[in-house]
Design a protein around this motif. Structure first.
Motif, PDB file in Angstrom:
ATOM      1  N   PHE A 153      63.429 -42.902 -43.611  1.00 43.67           N
ATOM      2  CA  PHE A 153      62.481 -41.812 -43.742  1.00 43.67           C
ATOM      3  C   PHE A 153      61.182 -42.201 -43.028  1.00 43.67           C
ATOM      4  O   PHE A 153      61.092 -43.284 -42.453  1.00 43.67           O
ATOM      5  N   ASP A 154      60.176 -41.349 -43.092  1.00 40.53           N
ATOM      6  CA  ASP A 154      58.927 -41.635 -42.392  1.00 40.53           C
ATOM      7  C   ASP A 154      58.275 -42.924 -42.874  1.00 40.53           C
ATOM      8  O   ASP A 154      57.739 -43.699 -42.084  1.00 40.53           O
ATOM      9  N   ASP A 155      58.321 -43.151 -44.185  1.00 39.90           N
ATOM     10  CA  ASP A 155      57.624 -44.313 -44.737  1.00 39.90           C
ATOM     11  C   ASP A 155      58.480 -45.124 -45.700  1.00 39.90           C
ATOM     12  O   ASP A 155      57.967 -45.895 -46.503  1.00 39.90           O
ATOM     13  N   TRP A 178      63.034 -48.709 -50.552  1.00 39.05           N
ATOM     14  CA  TRP A 178      61.974 -49.634 -50.173  1.00 39.05           C
ATOM     15  C   TRP A 178      60.985 -48.921 -49.270  1.00 39.05           C
ATOM     16  O   TRP A 178      61.385 -48.160 -48.382  1.00 39.05           O
ATOM     17  N   ARG A 179      59.716 -49.193 -49.486  1.00 38.67           N
ATOM     18  CA  ARG A 179      58.695 -48.594 -48.637  1.00 38.67           C
ATOM     19  C   ARG A 179      58.603 -49.357 -47.313  1.00 38.67           C
ATOM     20  O   ARG A 179      58.827 -50.567 -47.258  1.00 38.67           O
ATOM     21  N   GLY A 180      58.273 -48.637 -46.253  1.00 36.13           N
ATOM     22  CA  GLY A 180      58.126 -49.259 -44.947  1.00 36.13           C
ATOM     23  C   GLY A 180      58.965 -48.568 -43.895  1.00 36.13           C
ATOM     24  O   GLY A 180      59.849 -47.765 -44.202  1.00 36.13           O
ATOM     25  N   ARG A 181      58.692 -48.867 -42.651  1.00 33.81           N
ATOM     26  CA  ARG A 181      59.436 -48.303 -41.524  1.00 33.81           C
ATOM     27  C   ARG A 181      60.362 -49.392 -40.977  1.00 33.81           C
ATOM     28  O   ARG A 181      59.899 -50.417 -40.494  1.00 33.81           O
ATOM     29  N   TRP A 182      61.655 -49.152 -41.088  1.00 35.08           N
ATOM     30  CA  TRP A 182      62.651 -50.132 -40.687  1.00 35.08           C
ATOM     31  C   TRP A 182      63.481 -49.602 -39.535  1.00 35.08           C
ATOM     32  O   TRP A 182      63.795 -48.411 -39.471  1.00 35.08           O
ATOM     33  N   ASP A 183      63.872 -50.489 -38.665  1.00 38.07           N
ATOM     34  CA  ASP A 183      64.876 -50.173 -37.653  1.00 38.07           C
ATOM     35  C   ASP A 183      66.181 -49.834 -38.368  1.00 38.07           C
ATOM     36  O   ASP A 183      66.532 -50.446 -39.383  1.00 38.07           O
ATOM     37  N   ALA A 264      72.143 -42.654 -50.353  1.00 38.77           N
ATOM     38  CA  ALA A 264      71.037 -43.223 -49.576  1.00 38.77           C
ATOM     39  C   ALA A 264      69.976 -42.175 -49.272  1.00 38.77           C
ATOM     40  O   ALA A 264      68.774 -42.471 -49.265  1.00 38.77           O
ATOM     41  N   ARG A 265      70.393 -40.953 -49.023  1.00 38.50           N
ATOM     42  CA  ARG A 265      69.453 -39.906 -48.632  1.00 38.50           C
ATOM     43  C   ARG A 265      68.763 -39.241 -49.817  1.00 38.50           C
ATOM     44  O   ARG A 265      67.733 -38.577 -49.644  1.00 38.50           O
TER      45      ARG A 265
END
Length: 293
Positions: A153-155, A178-183, A264-265
């Motif tokens: 997601f975005d964040d 988990w928060r954050g931007r992951w590949d 997951a979504r």
């Protein structure tokens, strides 16, 4: 690529709108995936779900397809994208009436014919290193099968796990956010790691783990090591799997991984981890029944 938005940015043309539909600015994404003149091709393909998620960065979808689909599907997807670009050029520069669906069918047939030829000439050595199932398959008696998936997601990143027994019954589901931007590759590896963690936590000895991220599965199968962050998860998965009596990691196409994908979504934004052993939602039970081939 010389779409109208790029030509307009370079002051070559005055109008940046799509000349075929006149409904939106013509970007690469619009020309190949979103223009109403090509939409029906993608709607009738197995890639429609991926196409619906495309943002302005069109090449992200190519990355997702290479990570989640077999080599055959990647070739087909590329052929369809090239066919849609050809359709655009035929309409604009040749003034040639044509059916985009027929054009896409022809391009797909070229790919299929080449693969048949390649298999005969090279003896099938260009395979992906393993068999990819199209549907969910029951594990042997006594083996727990865990399907995993990730959603970015975005964040934040969502991880989904569903465990089933040899009868196809759901044993438990898990979801983590988990928060954050992951590949996406790292997120998929994290999903497999989460599934393995849960199997160990609940004392299972014979485990079959399945993911729709082909490149991550291959890294685990081949016990690859490296310096990229994804290999922190890969090496940990390989280490943890040694605690099982038996462990298999395999690839399944997205159509056979719908429950994990849904989990997951849909993991709630406020949730850290949710594990459920009973009273599964009707939506999960329905998807699990559809999964089984």
């Amino acid at each position: 690529m010389a779409v109208n938005s790029e030509l307009h940015r370079r002051h070559i043309i005055e109008d940046n709108y799509c000349q075929r539909c006149r409904e939106d600015v013509e970007t690469v994404t619009h020309a190949i995936f979103k223009c109403p003149t090509v939409r029906s091709v993608w709607e009738n393909s197995s890639f429609w779900e991926e196409v619906q998620q495309i943002g302005e960065e069109s090449f992200e979808v190519f990355k997702r397809v290479t990570e989640h689909y077999s080599h055959h599907d990647v070739y087909t997807f590329s052929a369809l994208a090239w066919a849609m670009w050809t359709s655009r050029n035929k309409a604009l520069f040749e003034n040639s009436p044509h059916d985009p669906i027929l054009l896409a069918t022809g391009f797909s047939k070229y790919v299929s014919d080449f693969q048949v030829y390649s298999a005969k000439v090279f003896g099938g050595r260009r395979g992906n290193g393993g068999i990819s199932n199209s549907t969910w398959k029951k594990p042997p008696a006594g083996t727990l099968k865990i399907n995993v998936d990730a959603a970015t997601f975005d964040d934040a990143v969502g991880l989904g796990v569903v465990a089933r027994n040899s009868h196809g019954d759901i044993v438990f589901t898990g979801a983590r956010r988990w928060r954050g931007r992951w590949d996406s590759c790292i997120a998929e590896a994290a999903a497999i790691h989460f599934g393995v963690e849960l199997a160990i936590r609940f004392g299972y000895r014979d485990v079959w783990c399945e993911s729709d991220a082909l490149n991550v599965v291959q890294k685990i199968q081949q016990k690859q090591l490296g310096y990229n962050y994804v290999f922190l998860f890969i090496s940990s998965i390989i280490s943890l799997s040694s605690s099982f009596s038996s462990f298999i990691c395999s690839h399944v196409k997205r159509g056979g991984n719908t429950v994990a994908h849904f989990l997951a979504r849909t993991v709630p934004p406020e949730a850290n981890e949710i594990v459920n052993f009973e009273q599964f939602p009707e939506s999960i039970i329905t998807l699990a029944e559809m999964d089984i081939g």
